[in-house]
Write an enzyme that holds these catalytic residues in place. Structure first.
Site, PDB file in Angstrom:
ATOM      1  CE  LYS A 213     -38.092 -22.184  43.429  1.00 40.87           C
ATOM      2  NZ  LYS A 213     -37.700 -22.203  42.053  1.00 40.87           N
TER       3      LYS A 213
HETATM    4  C1  LIG Z   1     -36.846 -21.701  40.862  1.00 47.25           C
HETATM    5  C2  LIG Z   1     -37.106 -20.533  40.025  1.00 47.25           C
HETATM    6  C3  LIG Z   1     -37.246 -20.634  38.629  1.00 47.25           C
HETATM    7  C4  LIG Z   1     -36.936 -21.878  37.865  1.00 47.25           C
HETATM    8  O1  LIG Z   1     -37.652 -22.978  38.221  1.00 47.25           O
HETATM    9  P1  LIG Z   1     -37.227 -24.425  37.632  1.00 47.25           P
HETATM   10  O2  LIG Z   1     -38.464 -25.228  37.839  1.00 47.25           O
HETATM   11  O3  LIG Z   1     -36.080 -24.873  38.467  1.00 47.25           O
HETATM   12  O4  LIG Z   1     -36.872 -24.252  36.213  1.00 47.25           O
HETATM   13  C5  LIG Z   1     -37.614 -19.509  37.922  1.00 47.25           C
HETATM   14  N1  LIG Z   1     -37.798 -18.329  38.533  1.00 47.25           N
HETATM   15  C6  LIG Z   1     -37.641 -18.172  39.858  1.00 47.25           C
HETATM   16  C7  LIG Z   1     -37.873 -16.836  40.473  1.00 47.25           C
HETATM   17  C8  LIG Z   1     -37.260 -19.258  40.645  1.00 47.25           C
HETATM   18  O5  LIG Z   1     -37.048 -19.103  41.965  1.00 47.25           O
END
Ligand SMILES: *Cc1c(COP(=O)(O)O)cnc(C)c1O
Length: 416
Positions: A213
């Protein structure tokens, strides 16, 4: 003509360029080592510091650090009282956890189609869905589904790729129908809507620090809110419901060593090791986004006159977080579909990703909830044509131009 590597031509790059990579520096390593030399490994002073710094960056009143964004979303639904007989509106073009958290609470996900330009949930279609299927029950003042009797409680907009949703319109609908708004801001840390940071405008907003991210804490999430009563419910919720976590009980200046449980909770707290990575990452976030913006602008310029590629839009008074660079392939003009295009790109030594395969295509949701691709024509159209190109600060400009060359080479070869 230049033969694709997948048909035994010479690949554009010698070494493989992964779709995404985290960017960890010396500061993160130093901070993690420092934590390992203290006695606090799990939730403790570093987590508190990370929360404070995050609050300050976002401008929200409260920030609660969690194991993941999924956990932050789940906690949002719990503290807003969403459960068994409730409906929650969200988008089909999202990661599965947006929908999973609704199902964790035994509530029902109601999917609403997206906008063709931003790929975000369409407020006009939310309003249409509500007026078609729901009506206010005058006795309880609740928004009831005319057929199932279930109550519509919340909307979860997802800021896809880091482009904020049309929040004014969404908040207006929420106000009109008395709905909560929980933002899935997994892609949108650092994004702004009309000069306001994402994370300050809805009931809750949930961020992700998964390795690829915009910033990472190895894993981890953050929930922001301006509502003190929600924050008070969230603190015990993430430590199994305990009224005082280990840090409050065992540290030297602890006010109490005793605890009780009023509500059942989960083990959803962040660790100090995660926070040690998150703290220096947060300090670098704006630089990271600047680089992502620069690379996006190179892609935009290079693909502008390529009719077979629809580039991402940026519309309205926003700051785009540039988490992803999703293009839409006009496969009607090409001899290959999106999946074969990605395979060919991989043979050129360029990784890519899909954001996302619509929820309506995934077996569990399709079978259990009866979603069909034709129910969401735009999300289905995008889901079959979109692919995300590498976009991250660890790339150098030459990498960006390699991606451009490979994409253009394949488009030229596969043109009908
Ligand atoms: C990555 C992601 C999540 C989940 O994030 P985590 O920290 O891995 O639980 C939720 N929503 C979207 C749109 C994502 O891309």
């Amino acid at each position: 003509m230049n033969t694709p590597a997948i048909l035994s031509g010479k690949p554009v790059r010698k070494d493989f360029l992964p779709f995404a990579r985290p960017f960890i520096g010396e500061e993160e390593k130093k901070e993690v080592l420092d934590t390992l030399n203290t006695d606090w490994l799990t939730i403790g002073p570093k987590t508190k510091r990370f929360e404070d710094l995050f609050c300050k960056y976002i401008g929200s009143k409260f920030a609660i650090a969690t194991t993941t964004c999924t956990a932050a979303l789940h906690c949002s639904l719990i503290v807003l009282g969403i459960n068994d007989n409730d409906d929650v509106i969200t988008t089909p073009l999202t990661y599965v956890s947006t929908v999973n958290v609704i199902l964790y609470q035994n509530a029902r996900p109601i999917l609403v189609d997206i906008q063709k330009d931003t790929h975000n949930i369409d407020p006009v279609k939310i309003e249409e869905k509500i007026s078609k299927d729901y009506s206010i029950d005058t006795k309880t003042n609740k928004l009831k589904n005319k057929h199932t009797g279930r109550t519509l409680k919340a909307i979860i907009p997802v800021h896809i790729a880091g482009h904020p949703c049309d929040m004014d319109e969404i908040l207006q609908i929420a106000k009109k129908y008395n709905l909560f708004v929980i933002e899935d801001s997994a892609h949108a840390v650092g994004a702004e809507y009309k000069k306001q940071k994402i994370g300050t405008i809805s009931d809750t907003s949930c961020f992700s620090f998964y390795p690829i991210k915009n910033m990472t804490a190895a894993q981890g999430g953050m929930l922001t809110t301006n509502d003190k009563s929600l924050e008070e419910k969230l603190r015990p919720l993430i430590v199994n419901g305990m009224s005082a976590g280990a840090w409050q009980r065992y540290s030297k200046d602890a006010k109490t060593m005793r605890w009780d449980v009023d509500e059942i909770g989960y083990n959803y707290c962040m660790t100090d090791i995660q926070a040690s990575i998150g703290i220096p990452q947060l300090a670098k976030l704006d630089k990271f986004i600047e680089t992502r913006e620069l690379y996006s602008s190179i892609y935009n310029k290079e693909f502008l006159d390529c009719k077979e590629i629809i580039i991402p839009v940026k519309r309205g008074d926003i700051r785009h977080a540039r988490h992803l660079y999703p293009i839409v392939l006009d496969i009607d003009r090409l001899k290959v579909d999106r999946n074969s295009f990605m395979d060919a790109l991989k043979a050129e030594n360029i990784g890519s990703g899909i954001h996302f395969r619509g929820i309506q295509y995934l077996s569990y949701y399709k079978n259990r909830l009866g979603f069909k691709p034709e129910d969401f024509p735009i999300a289905s159209y995008i889901s079959e044509r979109t692919l995300s190109l590498p976009l991250y600060p660890k790339m150098v400009e030459n990498d960006v131009y390699d991606v451009v060359s490979a994409v253009k080479k394949l488009i030229k070869y596969y043109l009908k």
